[in-house]
Design a protein around this motif. Structure first.
Motif, short mmCIF file in Angstrom:
data_model
loop_
_atom_site.label_atom_id
_atom_site.label_comp_id
_atom_site.label_asym_id
_atom_site.label_seq_id
_atom_site.Cartn_x
_atom_site.Cartn_y
_atom_site.Cartn_z
N ASP A 48 -22.89 -9.58 -7.58
CA ASP A 48 -23.94 -9.32 -8.56
C ASP A 48 -23.41 -9.19 -9.99
OD1 ASP A 48 -25.83 -9.26 -6.48
OD2 ASP A 48 -25.53 -7.12 -6.15
N GLY A 49 -22.44 -10.04 -10.31
CA GLY A 49 -21.94 -10.05 -11.68
C GLY A 49 -20.94 -8.96 -12.01
N TRP A 50 -20.43 -8.28 -11.00
CA TRP A 50 -19.47 -7.20 -11.23
C TRP A 50 -18.34 -7.24 -10.19
CZ3 TRP A 50 -19.53 -3.08 -14.81
CH2 TRP A 50 -20.65 -3.03 -15.64
N VAL A 51 -17.16 -6.83 -10.60
CA VAL A 51 -16.10 -6.46 -9.68
C VAL A 51 -16.16 -4.94 -9.60
CG1 VAL A 51 -13.61 -6.26 -9.35
CG2 VAL A 51 -14.59 -8.43 -10.09
N VAL A 52 -16.51 -4.41 -8.44
CA VAL A 52 -16.67 -2.95 -8.29
C VAL A 52 -15.85 -2.45 -7.12
CG1 VAL A 52 -18.30 -1.07 -7.87
CG2 VAL A 52 -19.01 -3.02 -9.25
N HIS A 53 -15.08 -1.41 -7.38
CA HIS A 53 -14.35 -0.71 -6.32
C HIS A 53 -14.83 0.74 -6.29
CE1 HIS A 53 -11.60 -4.17 -6.42
NE2 HIS A 53 -11.27 -3.80 -5.20
N GLU A 54 -15.06 1.23 -5.08
CA GLU A 54 -15.53 2.59 -4.89
C GLU A 54 -14.48 3.40 -4.12
OE1 GLU A 54 -19.08 2.38 -2.65
OE2 GLU A 54 -20.28 1.45 -4.24
N PRO A 55 -14.36 4.69 -4.41
CA PRO A 55 -13.49 5.55 -3.59
C PRO A 55 -14.17 5.83 -2.26
CG PRO A 55 -14.65 6.86 -5.22
CD PRO A 55 -15.00 5.42 -5.51
N GLU A 56 -13.43 6.35 -1.32
CA GLU A 56 -14.03 6.68 -0.02
C GLU A 56 -15.16 7.68 -0.19
OE1 GLU A 56 -11.17 7.90 2.83
OE2 GLU A 56 -10.00 6.04 2.71
N ASP A 57 -14.94 8.66 -1.05
CA ASP A 57 -15.98 9.63 -1.36
C ASP A 57 -16.29 9.53 -2.85
OD1 ASP A 57 -16.15 10.84 1.24
OD2 ASP A 57 -14.22 11.80 0.81
N ILE A 58 -17.49 9.04 -3.16
CA ILE A 58 -17.86 8.86 -4.57
C ILE A 58 -18.04 10.22 -5.22
CG2 ILE A 58 -19.63 7.98 -6.13
CD1 ILE A 58 -20.15 5.75 -4.15
N GLY A 59 -17.28 10.45 -6.28
CA GLY A 59 -17.33 11.71 -6.98
C GLY A 59 -18.23 11.67 -8.21
N THR A 60 -17.85 12.41 -9.21
CA THR A 60 -18.70 12.56 -10.40
C THR A 60 -18.21 11.73 -11.59
OG1 THR A 60 -17.43 14.49 -11.13
CG2 THR A 60 -19.36 14.89 -9.73
N LYS A 61 -17.09 11.01 -11.41
CA LYS A 61 -16.51 10.29 -12.54
C LYS A 61 -16.47 8.78 -12.29
CE LYS A 61 -13.66 14.25 -13.82
NZ LYS A 61 -12.29 14.77 -14.05
N GLY A 62 -16.80 8.02 -13.33
CA GLY A 62 -16.78 6.57 -13.23
C GLY A 62 -16.13 5.94 -14.44
N ILE A 63 -15.57 4.76 -14.24
CA ILE A 63 -14.90 4.03 -15.31
C ILE A 63 -15.43 2.61 -15.36
CG2 ILE A 63 -12.69 3.14 -16.17
CD1 ILE A 63 -11.32 5.48 -14.70
N ILE A 64 -15.76 2.14 -16.55
CA ILE A 64 -16.20 0.76 -16.75
C ILE A 64 -15.26 0.12 -17.76
CG2 ILE A 64 -18.04 -0.75 -17.59
CD1 ILE A 64 -20.01 1.52 -16.73
N LEU A 65 -14.66 -1.01 -17.40
CA LEU A 65 -13.74 -1.71 -18.29
C LEU A 65 -14.23 -3.13 -18.54
CD1 LEU A 65 -10.31 -0.57 -16.76
CD2 LEU A 65 -11.44 0.33 -18.80
N TYR A 66 -14.41 -3.47 -19.79
CA TYR A 66 -14.80 -4.83 -20.15
C TYR A 66 -13.56 -5.73 -20.16
CZ TYR A 66 -19.34 -3.06 -21.89
OH TYR A 66 -20.58 -2.49 -22.00
N ILE A 90 -15.33 2.33 -10.21
CA ILE A 90 -14.86 1.54 -11.35
C ILE A 90 -15.39 0.12 -11.27
CG2 ILE A 90 -12.65 1.12 -10.17
CD1 ILE A 90 -11.47 0.98 -13.11
N GLY A 91 -15.84 -0.41 -12.40
CA GLY A 91 -16.40 -1.75 -12.43
C GLY A 91 -15.95 -2.57 -13.62
N ILE A 92 -15.81 -3.87 -13.38
CA ILE A 92 -15.48 -4.84 -14.43
C ILE A 92 -16.60 -5.88 -14.41
CG2 ILE A 92 -13.77 -6.43 -15.36
CD1 ILE A 92 -12.43 -3.84 -14.92
N PRO A 93 -17.35 -6.06 -15.50
CA PRO A 93 -18.49 -6.99 -15.48
C PRO A 93 -18.14 -8.41 -15.89
CG PRO A 93 -18.50 -5.77 -17.52
CD PRO A 93 -17.31 -5.27 -16.74
N GLU A 94 -18.90 -9.35 -15.35
CA GLU A 94 -18.87 -10.71 -15.87
C GLU A 94 -19.61 -10.71 -17.21
OE1 GLU A 94 -20.64 -13.33 -13.05
OE2 GLU A 94 -19.16 -12.91 -11.48
#
Length: 241
Positions: A48-66, A90-94
């Motif tokens: 869906d236009g993103w490279v997304v990696h998730e931790p085993e347990d999703i916490g309260t912090k996220g990172i987005i890098l262009y 963490i996600g990297i968008p197209e």
């Protein structure tokens, strides 16, 4: 006279069309993930236009890098996979035409998708960092900090005299975002800025896509530079109040 005017108009339109076509072709000549990265990362999790990696347990912090200009998001998959292992979504968008400056507000997509994440750190590599800086500047209430990878803000998105948390990572052998450029743009950074230089690193190794025109050779392996970036980002994020 009208005939010559018509010829001139057609000529100008032809030149403009050729220019636009040339530009579009140029934007599609992208930097793909290197063979080394493909060996290290089996699944880039691109959807869906993103490279997304998730931790085993999703916490309260996220990172987005262009991504950098003309760099495929998957070329940052080693970085995203290992940051996710530290506990971050963490996600990297197209990007449109592979130019992050054309999609400055792209971060909002992932922020809306993961509405339970409370802290968002938005950043980017090279031109991606320029676009990310504009986003953070315009969305101070939705973001918790800016991460610059071989990048810096523009005058229009200056953080001077603000206390926005900023992490700026740059490399000793970067032939594009040089040390002198980092020095020249320090005045655009906030009063709460952490600067970190990667000794022996270069511009292209902020991703894993091989050599880049205009860059200098690195004196450390790409994997080593990636590990330094992961460690530095993790330590900085965890030290935020």
């Amino acid at each position: 006279m009208k005939k010559w005017l018509k010829y001139l108009l057609f000529g100008l339109l032809a030149l403009i069309s050729v220019g636009i076509l040339t530009f579009i072709i140029w934007t599609q000549q992208t930097y793909d993930p290197s063979e080394e990265m493909s060996r290290l990362v089996e699944d880039t999790h691109q959807k869906d236009g993103w490279v997304v990696h998730e931790p085993e347990d999703i916490g309260t912090k996220g990172i987005i890098l262009y991504p950098g200009a003309k760099v495929e998001p998957a070329a940052y998959s080693y970085l995203t996979q290992h940051l996710a292992s530290e506990g971050y979504v963490i996600g990297i968008p197209e990007m449109t035409l592979n130019l992050p400056i054309l999609n400055g507000n792209k971060a909002q997509e992932l922020m809306e998708r993961y509405d339970k994440v409370e802290e968002w750190y938005v950043g980017g590599h090279s031109l991606g960092g320029v676009a990310a800086a504009s986003f953070v500047k315009e969305h101070p209430d939705d973001t918790n900090g800016l991460i610059l990878l071989a990048s810096y803000p523009t005058e229009g998105s200056s953080f001077a005299k603000t206390d926005t948390p900023i992490l700026s990572i740059y490399a000793e052998n970067d032939g594009l975002t040089t040390e002198s450029k980092i020095e020249e743009t320090k005045s655009l950074l906030s009063t709460d800025t952490t600067l970190y230089q990667i000794e022996g690193g270069n511009h292209a190794q902020f991703g894993m896509y091989g050599p880049q025109k205009g860059d200098q050779p690195a004196e450390i392996p790409a994997k080593t530079q990636q590990e330094i970036i992961v460690r530095t980002i993790h330590e900085w994020v965890e030290n935020q109040p």
